[in-house]
Design a protein around this motif. Structure first.
Motif, PDB file in Angstrom:
ATOM      1  N   LEU A  70      13.816  96.715  -4.161  1.00 41.41           N
ATOM      2  CA  LEU A  70      14.599  95.826  -3.308  1.00 41.41           C
ATOM      3  C   LEU A  70      14.284  94.350  -3.069  1.00 41.41           C
ATOM      4  CD1 LEU A  70      13.785  98.226  -0.291  1.00 41.41           C
ATOM      5  CD2 LEU A  70      15.811  98.381  -1.534  1.00 41.41           C
ATOM      6  N   TRP A  99      20.165  91.984   1.630  1.00 48.00           N
ATOM      7  CA  TRP A  99      19.122  92.707   1.084  1.00 48.00           C
ATOM      8  C   TRP A  99      19.716  93.482  -0.338  1.00 48.00           C
ATOM      9  CZ3 TRP A  99      13.754  93.088   1.866  1.00 48.00           C
ATOM     10  CH2 TRP A  99      13.564  92.454   2.831  1.00 48.00           C
ATOM     11  N   ASP A 136      20.828  91.604   7.175  1.00 49.38           N
ATOM     12  CA  ASP A 136      19.897  91.791   8.060  1.00 49.38           C
ATOM     13  C   ASP A 136      20.148  90.855   9.382  1.00 49.38           C
ATOM     14  OD1 ASP A 136      18.886  89.256   7.559  1.00 49.38           O
ATOM     15  OD2 ASP A 136      16.870  90.004   6.695  1.00 49.38           O
ATOM     16  N   ASN A 179      20.364  87.227   6.040  1.00 49.00           N
ATOM     17  CA  ASN A 179      20.470  87.298   4.777  1.00 49.00           C
ATOM     18  C   ASN A 179      20.762  88.893   4.139  1.00 49.00           C
ATOM     19  OD1 ASN A 179      18.844  84.980   4.071  1.00 49.00           O
ATOM     20  ND2 ASN A 179      17.679  85.797   5.428  1.00 49.00           N
ATOM     21  N   LYS A 224      15.125  90.463  -1.213  1.00 50.76           N
ATOM     22  CA  LYS A 224      15.761  89.786  -0.147  1.00 50.76           C
ATOM     23  C   LYS A 224      16.533  88.743  -0.703  1.00 50.76           C
ATOM     24  CE  LYS A 224      14.950  87.764   4.450  1.00 50.76           C
ATOM     25  NZ  LYS A 224      14.024  87.879   5.586  1.00 50.76           N
ATOM     26  N   THR A 225      17.597  88.371  -0.489  1.00 47.08           N
ATOM     27  CA  THR A 225      18.545  86.973  -1.017  1.00 47.08           C
ATOM     28  C   THR A 225      19.034  86.357   0.053  1.00 47.08           C
ATOM     29  OG1 THR A 225      20.582  87.852  -1.750  1.00 47.08           O
ATOM     30  CG2 THR A 225      18.979  88.377  -3.325  1.00 47.08           C
ATOM     31  N   THR A 274      16.554  84.375  -4.639  1.00 47.11           N
ATOM     32  CA  THR A 274      15.393  85.209  -4.149  1.00 47.11           C
ATOM     33  C   THR A 274      14.713  84.688  -3.034  1.00 47.11           C
ATOM     34  OG1 THR A 274      15.587  86.364  -6.287  1.00 47.11           O
ATOM     35  CG2 THR A 274      13.457  86.639  -4.731  1.00 47.11           C
TER      36      THR A 274
END
Length: 181
Positions: free
Chosen positions: A162, A148, A143, A146, A164-165, A171
């Motif tokens: 889903l 996803w 993105d 980060n 986001k990391t 996480t």
């Protein structure tokens, strides 16, 4: 594309759109407007290689089992000698006989995912870093800051999840069900 504004936007900005495969032929027959033959996206490789060579651009070949990418590079440069291929690389998980489950570009390197590992590669195909995740990754996206990750839940009836990391796999946003699941 007619019903999804995001897909429509991507199509409107594309410089080339190819309807690939037999379903297009079948649909044309159903409409009683048959097409002469199937046109596969792979049929465009040769004209793309010639155009990129003519314009002084380079290609990076990615994917395939075994040495398929390297063999493709050899054949392309044999048939289009002025073509410059900067590298060819196969997916890290193909070393073990798997299939690629995710690919994203962060502006400087490629991110790959296989079953439960995410790899970051430089443009020469060297693994710069990797991290493992506790689920089988079905796909990934970048993105701008980060990653996803998308993964199927253990109970497939629940659909995709889903998360986001950061680039180490920590996480940043708690997992949530994909809205289309």
């Amino acid at each position: 594309a007619a019903e999804d504004p995001l897909v429509r936007d991507h199509y409107s900005r594309a410089s080339l759109i190819v309807a690939d495969g037999m379903p297009l032929l079948w649909a044309a027959r159903l409409r009683r407007q048959p097409l002469p033959e199937r046109v596969a996206g792979s049929d465009l490789v040769w004209s793309l290689a010639r155009r990129e060579a003519r314009d002084g651009r380079t290609l990076y070949l990615l994917g395939g089992a075994g040495d398929a990418a390297a063999r493709a590079a050899e054949r392309l440069t044999r048939d289009v000698p002025e073509l410059r291929i900067i590298n060819s690389f196969r997916s890290p998980n193909l070393f073990y006989g798997g299939t690629n489950d995710g690919l994203a570009w962060d502006g400087a390197g490629l991110w790959y995912s296989d079953a439960d590992t995410v790899y970051r590669l430089d443009t020469a195909g060297n693994v710069l870093s990797s991290f493992s995740y506790d689920h089988d990754i079905a796909g990934l996206a970048w993105d701008g800051e980060n990653l996803w990750l998308a993964y199927d839940s253990f109970d497939r009836r629940e659909g995709a999840t889903l998360v986001k990391t950061d680039t180490e796999g920590n996480t940043l946003l708690l997992p949530f069900a994909a809205p289309f699941s």
